[in-house]
Design a protein around this motif. Structure first.
Motif, PDB file in Angstrom:
ATOM      1  N   ILE A   5       0.863  -1.178   0.000  1.00  0.00           N
ATOM      2  CA  ILE A   5       0.000   0.000   0.000  1.00  0.00           C
ATOM      3  C   ILE A   5       0.895   1.222   0.000  1.00  0.00           C
ATOM      4  O   ILE A   5       1.666   1.430   0.944  1.00  0.00           O
ATOM      5  CB  ILE A   5      -0.937   0.009   1.226  1.00  0.00           C
ATOM      6  N   PRO A   6       0.819   2.017  -1.052  1.00  0.00           N
ATOM      7  CA  PRO A   6       1.677   3.204  -1.103  1.00  0.00           C
ATOM      8  C   PRO A   6       1.264   4.244  -0.062  1.00  0.00           C
ATOM      9  O   PRO A   6       0.087   4.427   0.218  1.00  0.00           O
ATOM     10  CB  PRO A   6       1.478   3.732  -2.521  1.00  0.00           C
ATOM     11  N   TYR A   7       2.250   4.907   0.484  1.00  0.00           N
ATOM     12  CA  TYR A   7       2.008   6.011   1.405  1.00  0.00           C
ATOM     13  C   TYR A   7       3.007   7.102   1.071  1.00  0.00           C
ATOM     14  O   TYR A   7       3.977   6.889   0.346  1.00  0.00           O
ATOM     15  CB  TYR A   7       2.121   5.580   2.873  1.00  0.00           C
ATOM     16  N   THR A   8       2.747   8.274   1.590  1.00  0.00           N
ATOM     17  CA  THR A   8       3.579   9.412   1.238  1.00  0.00           C
ATOM     18  C   THR A   8       3.623  10.411   2.388  1.00  0.00           C
ATOM     19  O   THR A   8       2.862  10.300   3.348  1.00  0.00           O
ATOM     20  CB  THR A   8       3.032  10.084  -0.048  1.00  0.00           C
ATOM     21  N   ASN A   9       4.499  11.376   2.245  1.00  0.00           N
ATOM     22  CA  ASN A   9       4.490  12.507   3.168  1.00  0.00           C
ATOM     23  C   ASN A   9       3.464  13.522   2.653  1.00  0.00           C
ATOM     24  O   ASN A   9       2.803  13.291   1.638  1.00  0.00           O
ATOM     25  CB  ASN A   9       5.887  13.120   3.322  1.00  0.00           C
ATOM     26  N   TRP A  10       3.317  14.637   3.341  1.00  0.00           N
ATOM     27  CA  TRP A  10       2.317  15.632   2.943  1.00  0.00           C
ATOM     28  C   TRP A  10       2.541  16.134   1.524  1.00  0.00           C
ATOM     29  O   TRP A  10       1.603  16.312   0.752  1.00  0.00           O
ATOM     30  CB  TRP A  10       2.290  16.803   3.921  1.00  0.00           C
ATOM     31  N   LEU A  11       3.804  16.340   1.147  1.00  0.00           N
ATOM     32  CA  LEU A  11       4.100  16.870  -0.184  1.00  0.00           C
ATOM     33  C   LEU A  11       3.947  15.826  -1.279  1.00  0.00           C
ATOM     34  O   LEU A  11       3.928  16.169  -2.458  1.00  0.00           O
ATOM     35  CB  LEU A  11       5.522  17.445  -0.213  1.00  0.00           C
ATOM     36  N   GLY A  12       3.847  14.558  -0.903  1.00  0.00           N
ATOM     37  CA  GLY A  12       3.710  13.500  -1.891  1.00  0.00           C
ATOM     38  C   GLY A  12       5.028  13.129  -2.544  1.00  0.00           C
ATOM     39  O   GLY A  12       5.041  12.561  -3.633  1.00  0.00           O
ATOM     40  N   GLY A  17       7.549  11.089  -1.343  1.00  0.00           N
ATOM     41  CA  GLY A  17       8.220   9.849  -1.006  1.00  0.00           C
ATOM     42  C   GLY A  17       7.615   9.152   0.181  1.00  0.00           C
ATOM     43  O   GLY A  17       6.747   9.690   0.860  1.00  0.00           O
ATOM     44  N   GLN A  18       8.069   7.934   0.408  1.00  0.00           N
ATOM     45  CA  GLN A  18       7.565   7.136   1.517  1.00  0.00           C
ATOM     46  C   GLN A  18       8.362   7.425   2.784  1.00  0.00           C
ATOM     47  O   GLN A  18       8.951   6.544   3.390  1.00  0.00           O
ATOM     48  CB  GLN A  18       7.605   5.651   1.152  1.00  0.00           C
ATOM     49  N   THR A  19       8.345   8.692   3.149  1.00  0.00           N
ATOM     50  CA  THR A  19       8.975   9.150   4.386  1.00  0.00           C
ATOM     51  C   THR A  19       7.977  10.066   5.088  1.00  0.00           C
ATOM     52  O   THR A  19       7.209  10.762   4.428  1.00  0.00           O
ATOM     53  CB  THR A  19      10.264   9.943   4.108  1.00  0.00           C
ATOM     54  N   PRO A  20       7.992  10.072   6.393  1.00  0.00           N
ATOM     55  CA  PRO A  20       7.037  10.918   7.109  1.00  0.00           C
ATOM     56  C   PRO A  20       7.326  12.406   6.953  1.00  0.00           C
ATOM     57  O   PRO A  20       8.470  12.810   6.762  1.00  0.00           O
ATOM     58  CB  PRO A  20       7.200  10.510   8.573  1.00  0.00           C
ATOM     59  N   THR A  21       6.285  13.178   7.037  1.00  0.00           N
ATOM     60  CA  THR A  21       6.408  14.616   7.246  1.00  0.00           C
ATOM     61  C   THR A  21       6.676  14.781   8.737  1.00  0.00           C
ATOM     62  O   THR A  21       6.084  14.079   9.556  1.00  0.00           O
ATOM     63  CB  THR A  21       5.087  15.340   6.890  1.00  0.00           C
ATOM     64  N   ILE A  22       7.555  15.688   9.095  1.00  0.00           N
ATOM     65  CA  ILE A  22       7.776  15.979  10.514  1.00  0.00           C
ATOM     66  C   ILE A  22       7.312  17.408  10.764  1.00  0.00           C
ATOM     67  O   ILE A  22       7.862  18.359  10.212  1.00  0.00           O
ATOM     68  CB  ILE A  22       9.255  15.786  10.912  1.00  0.00           C
ATOM     69  N   ARG A  23       6.248  17.522  11.561  1.00  0.00           N
ATOM     70  CA  ARG A  23       5.700  18.837  11.882  1.00  0.00           C
ATOM     71  C   ARG A  23       6.682  19.609  12.754  1.00  0.00           C
ATOM     72  O   ARG A  23       7.577  19.023  13.359  1.00  0.00           O
ATOM     73  CB  ARG A  23       4.366  18.695  12.627  1.00  0.00           C
ATOM     74  N   PRO A  24       6.496  20.932  12.870  1.00  0.00           N
ATOM     75  CA  PRO A  24       7.374  21.739  13.730  1.00  0.00           C
ATOM     76  C   PRO A  24       7.404  21.266  15.192  1.00  0.00           C
ATOM     77  O   PRO A  24       8.387  21.470  15.884  1.00  0.00           O
ATOM     78  CB  PRO A  24       6.789  23.148  13.625  1.00  0.00           C
ATOM     79  N   LYS A  65       5.351  13.007  13.640  1.00  0.00           N
ATOM     80  CA  LYS A  65       5.523  12.424  12.308  1.00  0.00           C
ATOM     81  C   LYS A  65       4.153  12.088  11.728  1.00  0.00           C
ATOM     82  O   LYS A  65       3.271  11.607  12.450  1.00  0.00           O
ATOM     83  CB  LYS A  65       6.357  11.146  12.384  1.00  0.00           C
ATOM     84  N   GLN A  66       4.005  12.299  10.398  1.00  0.00           N
ATOM     85  CA  GLN A  66       2.740  12.039   9.715  1.00  0.00           C
ATOM     86  C   GLN A  66       3.007  11.329   8.387  1.00  0.00           C
ATOM     87  O   GLN A  66       3.958  11.671   7.682  1.00  0.00           O
ATOM     88  CB  GLN A  66       2.026  13.343   9.353  1.00  0.00           C
ATOM     89  N   ILE A  67       2.136  10.375   8.035  1.00  0.00           N
ATOM     90  CA  ILE A  67       2.122   9.789   6.702  1.00  0.00           C
ATOM     91  C   ILE A  67       0.690   9.794   6.200  1.00  0.00           C
ATOM     92  O   ILE A  67      -0.259   9.904   6.993  1.00  0.00           O
ATOM     93  CB  ILE A  67       2.701   8.356   6.660  1.00  0.00           C
ATOM     94  N   TYR A  68       0.537   9.657   4.885  1.00  0.00           N
ATOM     95  CA  TYR A  68      -0.780   9.711   4.250  1.00  0.00           C
ATOM     96  C   TYR A  68      -0.910   8.574   3.245  1.00  0.00           C
ATOM     97  O   TYR A  68       0.047   8.268   2.523  1.00  0.00           O
ATOM     98  CB  TYR A  68      -0.975  11.048   3.527  1.00  0.00           C
ATOM     99  N   ILE A  80      -1.855   9.042   9.336  1.00  0.00           N
ATOM    100  CA  ILE A  80      -1.428   8.352  10.546  1.00  0.00           C
ATOM    101  C   ILE A  80      -0.330   9.206  11.159  1.00  0.00           C
ATOM    102  O   ILE A  80       0.588   9.644  10.453  1.00  0.00           O
ATOM    103  CB  ILE A  80      -0.876   6.938  10.243  1.00  0.00           C
ATOM    104  N   ASN A  81      -0.421   9.463  12.456  1.00  0.00           N
ATOM    105  CA  ASN A  81       0.639  10.228  13.115  1.00  0.00           C
ATOM    106  C   ASN A  81       0.946   9.637  14.481  1.00  0.00           C
ATOM    107  O   ASN A  81       0.246   8.736  14.947  1.00  0.00           O
ATOM    108  CB  ASN A  81       0.300  11.721  13.185  1.00  0.00           C
TER     109      ASN A  81
END
Length: 153
Positions: free
Chosen positions: A114-121, A123-130, A134-137, A148-149
């Motif tokens: 199942i593909p997942y991405t960061n907020w920007l789309g 790659g398969q790495t989490p976005t890290i909020r300030p 960590k978040q993935i989509y 998921i965070n």
């Protein structure tokens, strides 16, 4: 004069009592449930149960068109079969679940291809909020976005 003081005291007490009672009775709205209209109830039920890992709960209809999940102390997710087609949904509109280990979820998604991405789309790495969360989509079978965070579990 004594009667005027008694009337004033009664009126003041009644007014304050009414104000306090109204304030005490007013409560903030709480989330009861979110309903998603899906094409294939069995597929979506399996997805939310096994991939997202939320628990089903009894639903009152028993008509084969509904699955209910618990998603918080007093909140639920309702899946309702009947959608005629899958429609596009923007990532800005999403469900979000907090988990103790985002790495475990990423491994489960990868295992199930199942593909997942960061907020920007990008790659398969989490976005890290300030704030360090960590978040993935990713998307469910009907194209609904899921975040998921690991926000202070």
């Amino acid at each position: 004069m004594k009667n005027i003081i008694t009337i004033f005291t009664f009126a003041f007490t009644f007014t304050i009592g009414s104000t306090v009672s109204a304030s005490a009775q007013r409560k903030a709205a709480t989330l009861n449930h979110i309903a998603l209209f899906v094409m294939d109830l069995k597929k979506s039920t399996t997805y939310y149960r096994d991939i997202v890992q939320i628990d089903t709960i009894p639903e009152p209809f028993h008509d084969g068109r509904h699955t209910w999940f618990t998603v918080g102390p007093h909140s639920q997710l309702h899946l309702i079969q009947g959608a005629k087609e899958i429609t596009a949904h923007g990532k800005d509109t999403h469900l979000c679940f907090t988990v103790p280990s985002i790495e475990d979820v990423m491994a489960r998604l990868e295992k199930n291809k199942i593909p997942y991405t960061n907020w920007l789309g990008t790659g398969q790495t989490p976005t890290i909020r300030p704030d360090g969360v960590k978040q993935i989509y990713f998307q469910d079978p009907d194209g609904y976005w899921i975040e998921i965070n690991n926000d202070k579990y």
